[in-house]
Design a protein around this motif. Structure first.
Motif, short mmCIF file in Angstrom:
data_model
loop_
_atom_site.label_atom_id
_atom_site.label_comp_id
_atom_site.label_asym_id
_atom_site.label_seq_id
_atom_site.Cartn_x
_atom_site.Cartn_y
_atom_site.Cartn_z
N TYR A 26 0.84 -1.19 0.00
CA TYR A 26 0.00 0.00 0.00
C TYR A 26 0.88 1.25 0.00
O TYR A 26 2.00 1.23 0.49
CB TYR A 26 -0.95 0.00 1.21
CG TYR A 26 -0.27 -0.19 2.53
CD1 TYR A 26 0.17 0.90 3.29
CD2 TYR A 26 -0.05 -1.46 3.05
CE1 TYR A 26 0.79 0.72 4.51
CE2 TYR A 26 0.58 -1.65 4.26
CZ TYR A 26 1.00 -0.56 4.99
OH TYR A 26 1.62 -0.74 6.19
N PRO A 27 0.35 2.34 -0.55
CA PRO A 27 1.10 3.60 -0.54
C PRO A 27 0.99 4.26 0.83
O PRO A 27 -0.03 4.15 1.51
CB PRO A 27 0.41 4.44 -1.61
CG PRO A 27 -1.00 3.92 -1.64
CD PRO A 27 -0.90 2.46 -1.29
N TRP A 44 -6.09 2.81 6.64
CA TRP A 44 -6.27 1.36 6.75
C TRP A 44 -6.26 0.79 5.34
O TRP A 44 -7.00 1.22 4.46
CB TRP A 44 -7.58 1.07 7.45
CG TRP A 44 -8.11 -0.32 7.34
CD1 TRP A 44 -9.28 -0.71 6.76
CD2 TRP A 44 -7.51 -1.53 7.85
NE1 TRP A 44 -9.43 -2.07 6.87
CE2 TRP A 44 -8.36 -2.60 7.53
CE3 TRP A 44 -6.32 -1.79 8.52
CZ2 TRP A 44 -8.07 -3.91 7.87
CZ3 TRP A 44 -6.03 -3.10 8.86
CH2 TRP A 44 -6.89 -4.14 8.54
N ALA A 45 -5.39 -0.19 5.11
CA ALA A 45 -5.18 -0.73 3.77
C ALA A 45 -5.97 -2.01 3.51
O ALA A 45 -5.89 -2.57 2.42
CB ALA A 45 -3.69 -0.98 3.54
N GLU A 58 -10.93 -0.32 10.51
CA GLU A 58 -11.94 -0.11 9.49
C GLU A 58 -11.62 1.10 8.62
O GLU A 58 -10.72 1.87 8.93
CB GLU A 58 -13.31 0.05 10.15
CG GLU A 58 -13.37 1.14 11.19
CD GLU A 58 -14.54 0.98 12.13
OE1 GLU A 58 -15.55 0.38 11.75
OE2 GLU A 58 -14.43 1.44 13.26
N SER A 59 -12.38 1.24 7.57
CA SER A 59 -12.22 2.35 6.65
C SER A 59 -12.23 3.66 7.45
O SER A 59 -13.05 3.84 8.34
CB SER A 59 -13.36 2.33 5.63
OG SER A 59 -13.23 3.42 4.76
N GLY A 60 -11.32 4.55 7.13
CA GLY A 60 -11.21 5.83 7.83
C GLY A 60 -10.13 5.82 8.90
O GLY A 60 -9.65 6.89 9.30
N ALA A 81 -11.24 7.71 12.29
CA ALA A 81 -11.42 8.79 11.33
C ALA A 81 -11.51 10.17 11.99
O ALA A 81 -11.19 11.18 11.36
CB ALA A 81 -12.67 8.53 10.48
N ARG A 82 -11.92 10.22 13.26
CA ARG A 82 -12.00 11.50 13.98
C ARG A 82 -10.68 11.86 14.66
O ARG A 82 -10.58 12.91 15.27
CB ARG A 82 -13.10 11.44 15.03
CG ARG A 82 -14.51 11.27 14.44
CD ARG A 82 -15.47 10.93 15.55
NE ARG A 82 -14.81 9.88 16.34
CZ ARG A 82 -15.41 9.04 17.14
NH1 ARG A 82 -16.69 9.11 17.30
NH2 ARG A 82 -14.76 8.12 17.80
N GLY A 83 -9.70 10.95 14.59
CA GLY A 83 -8.41 11.21 15.21
C GLY A 83 -8.27 10.65 16.62
O GLY A 83 -7.25 10.87 17.28
#
Length: 166
Positions: A26-27, A44-45, A58-60, A81-83
């Motif tokens: 993954y990049p 997340w890859a 999960e995604s994010g 995703a919210r940090g």
């Protein structure tokens, strides 16, 4: 990290090898390379969410990953995703190799999880390690891997853990 903040971020390809085969690639954004530790950041890859029971990736989710050229492990800080910090997922690996824009790491099956508050530290996949054949095939590497897991576990129970990443 670029000396001039106007320079574009450098991207590397993280290649995780397991059992002689590429497990995932993954990049990732290269955050820093001091000659010993290489730090990257990537979303997340995985293709789908992965629920371990004690944490869910999960995604994010965003992973800030630290790899060493002289240590047999990597440490991945995981945030949603919210940090919000979920914790740290640590892989026991051979020392990392960065060649050009390709960061190659060989996963040796042993892992460790440390929750965000540090109260949940758990060794993972010791059964996979035993079945991998590494202890019979390469006893020196197997001993280094077990020593790395022991070191990670000791650090994870100490305030020194977060200083490792600073």
């Amino acid at each position: 990290m670029p000396a001039n903040s106007a320079e574009p971020a450098r991207t590397v390809e993280v290649v995780l090898v397991k059992g002689g085969r590429t497990k995932i690639r993954y990049p990732a954004e290269l955050l820093g390379d001091d000659g010993v530790r290489i730090s990257v950041r990537a979303p997340w890859a995985g293709d789908a969410a992965r629920d371990f029971g004690f944490v869910r990736f999960e995604s994010g989710d965003v992973f800030t990953e630290h790899y060493w050229r002289d240590r047999w492990y990597s440490v991945k800080e995981v945030r949603d995703a919210r940090g919000v910090l979920k914790g740290w997922y640590c892989d026991v690996t051979r020392p990392a190799e960065l060649s050009g824009t390709r960061l190659v790491v060989e996963d040796l099956d042993l892992d460790l999880w440390r929750s965000a508050d540090g109260t949940d530290v758990r060794r993972l996949d010791e059964d996979e390690f035993a079945l991998s054949g590494l202890p019979a095939r390469d006893p020196a590497a197997a001993a280094a891997a077990v020593a790395a897991l022991d070191e990670l576990e000791a650090l994870a129970h100490d305030d020194a853990f977060e200083a490792l990443l600073g």
